[in-house]
Motif scaffolding. Structure first.
Motif, PDB file in Angstrom:
ATOM      1  N   ARG A 195      12.699 110.282   9.207  1.00  0.00           N
ATOM      2  CA  ARG A 195      11.688 109.754  10.130  1.00  0.00           C
ATOM      3  C   ARG A 195      11.251 110.819  11.120  1.00  0.00           C
ATOM      4  N   ASP A 196      12.226 111.534  11.674  1.00  0.00           N
ATOM      5  CA  ASP A 196      11.901 112.588  12.632  1.00  0.00           C
ATOM      6  C   ASP A 196      11.167 113.738  11.937  1.00  0.00           C
ATOM      7  N   ASN A 197      11.539 114.004  10.697  1.00  0.00           N
ATOM      8  CA  ASN A 197      10.896 115.070   9.944  1.00  0.00           C
ATOM      9  C   ASN A 197       9.404 114.742   9.762  1.00  0.00           C
ATOM     10  N   ALA A 198       9.117 113.471   9.486  1.00  0.00           N
ATOM     11  CA  ALA A 198       7.726 113.039   9.336  1.00  0.00           C
ATOM     12  C   ALA A 198       6.981 113.208  10.656  1.00  0.00           C
ATOM     13  N   TYR A 199       7.637 112.878  11.776  1.00  0.00           N
ATOM     14  CA  TYR A 199       7.007 113.026  13.087  1.00  0.00           C
ATOM     15  C   TYR A 199       6.760 114.492  13.416  1.00  0.00           C
ATOM     16  N   LEU A 200       7.721 115.349  13.062  1.00  0.00           N
ATOM     17  CA  LEU A 200       7.554 116.776  13.322  1.00  0.00           C
ATOM     18  C   LEU A 200       6.375 117.318  12.521  1.00  0.00           C
ATOM     19  N   GLY A 201       6.287 116.891  11.256  1.00  0.00           N
ATOM     20  CA  GLY A 201       5.168 117.329  10.437  1.00  0.00           C
ATOM     21  C   GLY A 201       3.849 116.855  11.037  1.00  0.00           C
ATOM     22  N   GLY A 202       3.824 115.602  11.486  1.00  0.00           N
ATOM     23  CA  GLY A 202       2.617 115.065  12.106  1.00  0.00           C
ATOM     24  C   GLY A 202       2.302 115.781  13.410  1.00  0.00           C
ATOM     25  N   THR A 203       3.341 116.104  14.170  1.00  0.00           N
ATOM     26  CA  THR A 203       3.157 116.805  15.441  1.00  0.00           C
ATOM     27  C   THR A 203       2.563 118.188  15.212  1.00  0.00           C
ATOM     28  N   TYR A 204       3.035 118.866  14.186  1.00  0.00           N
ATOM     29  CA  TYR A 204       2.517 120.192  13.896  1.00  0.00           C
ATOM     30  C   TYR A 204       1.061 120.129  13.447  1.00  0.00           C
ATOM     31  N   LEU A 205       0.742 119.140  12.596  1.00  0.00           N
ATOM     32  CA  LEU A 205      -0.640 118.965  12.158  1.00  0.00           C
ATOM     33  C   LEU A 205      -1.540 118.660  13.360  1.00  0.00           C
TER      34      LEU A 205
END
Length: 291
Positions: free
Chosen positions: A205-215
């Motif tokens: 879940r956090d990995n998905a948020y990090l990816g979204g945050t970077y985008l």
């Protein structure tokens, strides 16, 4: 994410477009390990956690050592989101404005040695869990104060995660990219500091948020420089020229790093056309959109 370097891009072939392998966030990961830049904006949601490798280096699939079993198929429809009033009808500025973010993610790591096989750590999240995490990440407002209109389309997050890892939450690429979005550890640390969070890059879940945050960070960084703060990531704004729209630029930077795409005083560049075409194709043809 190039800032999210190291991709085990699970390059899923979508017709001829998906023939090229991919890598993690930002082809040449722009893994972040610096301090927060400017005035930190804190994402609305609770803490959670991002990746990358260039178009020219081993594809995500090659760097992973295997390709996800699923093959891209039907088209999916991005989640409807409120869009700002259109500001630009033309392409990017020929001469960019100075960047508004002076603290940027760390440079990408060196490409992994050829023949290296990916490893796995922990348990694999189910497709339902991955879908929920990516959908949740797409629903977040990453810049609530200065750019609340920035939203990351759900199909962009799903396609990027499929390209990067084939939705394998526990995979670790040879270049260090971790999980769904192949976020580099240094990039994750930088994003956590920049946004005042504490995402765990190994939690799906956090990995998905990090990816979204970077985008989202790339959207603002490139949008401010080349698109006069018009942050729309709409495919219908793109032409046959890959450097014509913000969507393509953000995808390219996730794989190759922000500096390979947006440089002060220079025109917008898309150095990894195959990666961009793969992700764009997956945004409408990925089998993952039907999960």
């Amino acid at each position: 994410m190039r800032v999210l370097t190291g991709r085990i891009g699970a390059a899923v072939l979508v017709g001829v477009l998906l023939a090229t392998p991919l890598t993690g966030c930002g082809g040449q990961p722009d893994a972040a390990t610096g301090s927060a830049a400017g005035t930190a904006e804190v994402p609305v949601d609770p803490p959670v956690a991002e990746s990358s490798t260039p178009d020219a280096s081993p594809s995500a699939v090659e760097s992973m050592g295997r390709v996800p079993s699923a093959t891209p198929s039907r088209s999916g429809t991005p989640s409807p989101t409120a869009k700002p009033t259109p500001k630009r009808t033309a392409g990017p500025r020929a001469t960019p404005k100075p960047p508004t973010e002076t603290k940027v993610p760390p440079p990408p790591p060196k490409p992994a040695a050829s023949g290296c096989q990916p490893s796995y750590s922990g348990s694999q999240a189910s497709r339902a869990q991955v879908k929920a995490a990516l959908t949740d990440a797409a629903a977040r407002t990453y810049w609530p104060t200065s750019a609340p209109d920035i939203r990351i389309p759900a199909n962009l997050l799903k396609a990027t995660a499929w390209q990067e890892s084939g939705w394998q939450s526990n995979i670790v690429a040879c270049d260090g990219g971790i999980g769904l979005m192949q976020v580099m550890p240094d990039t994750a640390a930088w994003m956590n500091q920049r946004f005042g969070q504490s995402y765990d890059v190994r939690d799906h879940r956090d990995n998905a948020y990090l990816g979204g945050t970077y985008l989202a960070w790339l959207t603002k960084y490139i949008g401010d420089m080349y698109f006069d703060a018009d942050y729309r990531l709409d495919a219908d704004l793109c032409t046959a020229e890959l450097d014509s729209c913000l969507l393509n630029a953000v995808i390219a930077a996730y794989n190759y790093g922000h500096h390979a795409v947006a440089r002060e005083g220079e025109p917008l560049t898309v150095p990894n056309p195959r990666y961009v075409r793969n992700v764009r194709a997956l945004m409408t043809e990925c089998v993952c959109l039907d999960y």
